[in-house]
Design a protein around this motif. Sequence first.
Motif, PDB file in Angstrom:
ATOM      1  N   ASN A  86       0.858  -1.187   0.000  1.00 37.41           N
ATOM      2  CA  ASN A  86       0.000   0.000   0.000  1.00 37.41           C
ATOM      3  C   ASN A  86       0.892   1.234   0.000  1.00 37.41           C
ATOM      4  OD1 ASN A  86      -2.565  -1.406   0.297  1.00 37.41           O
ATOM      5  ND2 ASN A  86      -1.855  -1.917   2.345  1.00 37.41           N
ATOM      6  N   LEU A  87       1.053   1.830  -1.167  1.00 43.89           N
ATOM      7  CA  LEU A  87       1.938   2.983  -1.310  1.00 43.89           C
ATOM      8  C   LEU A  87       1.146   4.285  -1.186  1.00 43.89           C
ATOM      9  CD1 LEU A  87       4.039   1.710  -4.339  1.00 43.89           C
ATOM     10  CD2 LEU A  87       4.729   1.745  -1.941  1.00 43.89           C
ATOM     11  N   GLY A  88       1.845   5.321  -0.735  1.00 46.86           N
ATOM     12  CA  GLY A  88       1.212   6.637  -0.650  1.00 46.86           C
ATOM     13  C   GLY A  88       0.111   6.663   0.381  1.00 46.86           C
ATOM     14  N   THR A  89      -1.059   7.139  -0.040  1.00 44.03           N
ATOM     15  CA  THR A  89      -2.167   7.306   0.891  1.00 44.03           C
ATOM     16  C   THR A  89      -3.140   6.120   0.876  1.00 44.03           C
ATOM     17  OG1 THR A  89      -3.388   8.529  -0.803  1.00 44.03           O
ATOM     18  CG2 THR A  89      -2.076   9.824   0.762  1.00 44.03           C
ATOM     19  N   ALA A  90      -2.735   5.010   0.265  1.00 44.13           N
ATOM     20  CA  ALA A  90      -3.590   3.820   0.245  1.00 44.13           C
ATOM     21  C   ALA A  90      -3.839   3.360   1.684  1.00 44.13           C
ATOM     22  CB  ALA A  90      -2.936   2.713  -0.576  1.00 44.13           C
ATOM     23  N   PRO A  91      -5.076   2.937   1.990  1.00 39.96           N
ATOM     24  CA  PRO A  91      -5.381   2.514   3.366  1.00 39.96           C
ATOM     25  C   PRO A  91      -4.695   1.210   3.742  1.00 39.96           C
ATOM     26  CG  PRO A  91      -7.263   2.129   1.914  1.00 39.96           C
ATOM     27  CD  PRO A  91      -6.228   2.844   1.096  1.00 39.96           C
ATOM     28  N   GLY A  92      -4.567   0.989   5.044  1.00 38.43           N
ATOM     29  CA  GLY A  92      -3.948  -0.227   5.557  1.00 38.43           C
ATOM     30  C   GLY A  92      -2.497  -0.011   5.898  1.00 38.43           C
ATOM     31  N   SER A  93      -1.874  -1.065   6.398  1.00 36.22           N
ATOM     32  CA  SER A  93      -0.435  -1.002   6.662  1.00 36.22           C
ATOM     33  C   SER A  93       0.299  -0.882   5.338  1.00 36.22           C
ATOM     34  CB  SER A  93       0.020  -2.269   7.394  1.00 36.22           C
ATOM     35  OG  SER A  93      -0.582  -2.345   8.673  1.00 36.22           O
ATOM     36  N   ASP A  94       1.508  -0.336   5.367  1.00 35.47           N
ATOM     37  CA  ASP A  94       2.279  -0.164   4.131  1.00 35.47           C
ATOM     38  C   ASP A  94       2.519  -1.503   3.448  1.00 35.47           C
ATOM     39  OD1 ASP A  94       2.388   2.580   4.574  1.00 35.47           O
ATOM     40  OD2 ASP A  94       4.317   2.469   5.595  1.00 35.47           O
ATOM     41  N   ILE A  95       2.781  -2.534   4.241  1.00 40.21           N
ATOM     42  CA  ILE A  95       2.938  -3.898   3.719  1.00 40.21           C
ATOM     43  C   ILE A  95       2.123  -4.824   4.619  1.00 40.21           C
ATOM     44  CG2 ILE A  95       4.532  -5.808   3.241  1.00 40.21           C
ATOM     45  CD1 ILE A  95       6.767  -3.695   2.951  1.00 40.21           C
ATOM     46  N   GLU A  96       1.356  -5.696   3.987  1.00 38.93           N
ATOM     47  CA  GLU A  96       0.560  -6.678   4.724  1.00 38.93           C
ATOM     48  C   GLU A  96       0.692  -8.018   4.024  1.00 38.93           C
ATOM     49  OE1 GLU A  96      -3.243  -4.930   3.916  1.00 38.93           O
ATOM     50  OE2 GLU A  96      -3.185  -3.666   5.692  1.00 38.93           O
ATOM     51  N   SER A  97       0.779  -9.083   4.814  1.00 39.68           N
ATOM     52  CA  SER A  97       0.704 -10.397   4.187  1.00 39.68           C
ATOM     53  C   SER A  97      -0.761 -10.647   3.876  1.00 39.68           C
ATOM     54  CB  SER A  97       1.262 -11.483   5.104  1.00 39.68           C
ATOM     55  OG  SER A  97       0.517 -11.547   6.301  1.00 39.68           O
TER      56      SER A  97
END
Length: 178
Positions: free
Chosen positions: A98-109
């Motif tokens: 999830n880059l920029g302003t995308a919701p959620g943690s920056d990286i999720e499994s």
Amino acid sequence: MLKSFTVNDIKELEQLERKLYESMDKTLLQISSDVSLTSSQTLFSKMKFGGVGFDPLDSKRVLNIIEQINQSFTYLASFYALEILFTEYAELAPFKLNLGTAPGSDIESECGELAAEVFAAVTPTSNQKLKKDINKVLATDAKLKFVFFMCPNFELGRQPQLEKEDVIVWALKGANVI
């Protein structure tokens, strides 16, 4: 522009890195040609407000260079974090980025077992970024929680002195200036 997508393996990650470097190279060529043809005031204005720079993942989309620099290093930090995760936790792949302003943690499994926040800054304490990212990842239900950062003067690897509760803090490569 929201940028959220799944990265299945190292090959996909390498393609993303290539796109980022293509945009950097295109911007460098643009600056090189403008330097001798433009006044410093005009060039700096174009760098700040538009006319120099491209989206890190789409070299056809114009973006001011200040944003390109900020986004490029945040994206690179995310890519370097993914390299570590693919190496150390391959069984949890694929990973959602999830880059920029995308919701959620920056990286999720995708299985929900791992959550990571990622940033690039001059120091981990800039704007309390490390503290805020630790708190953000602590609020997730993931079993494995990480904060990855790219900052000058840190050795690549785990930073136990910066860890809090169950959050693993990791310094990434790429921030040391020669």
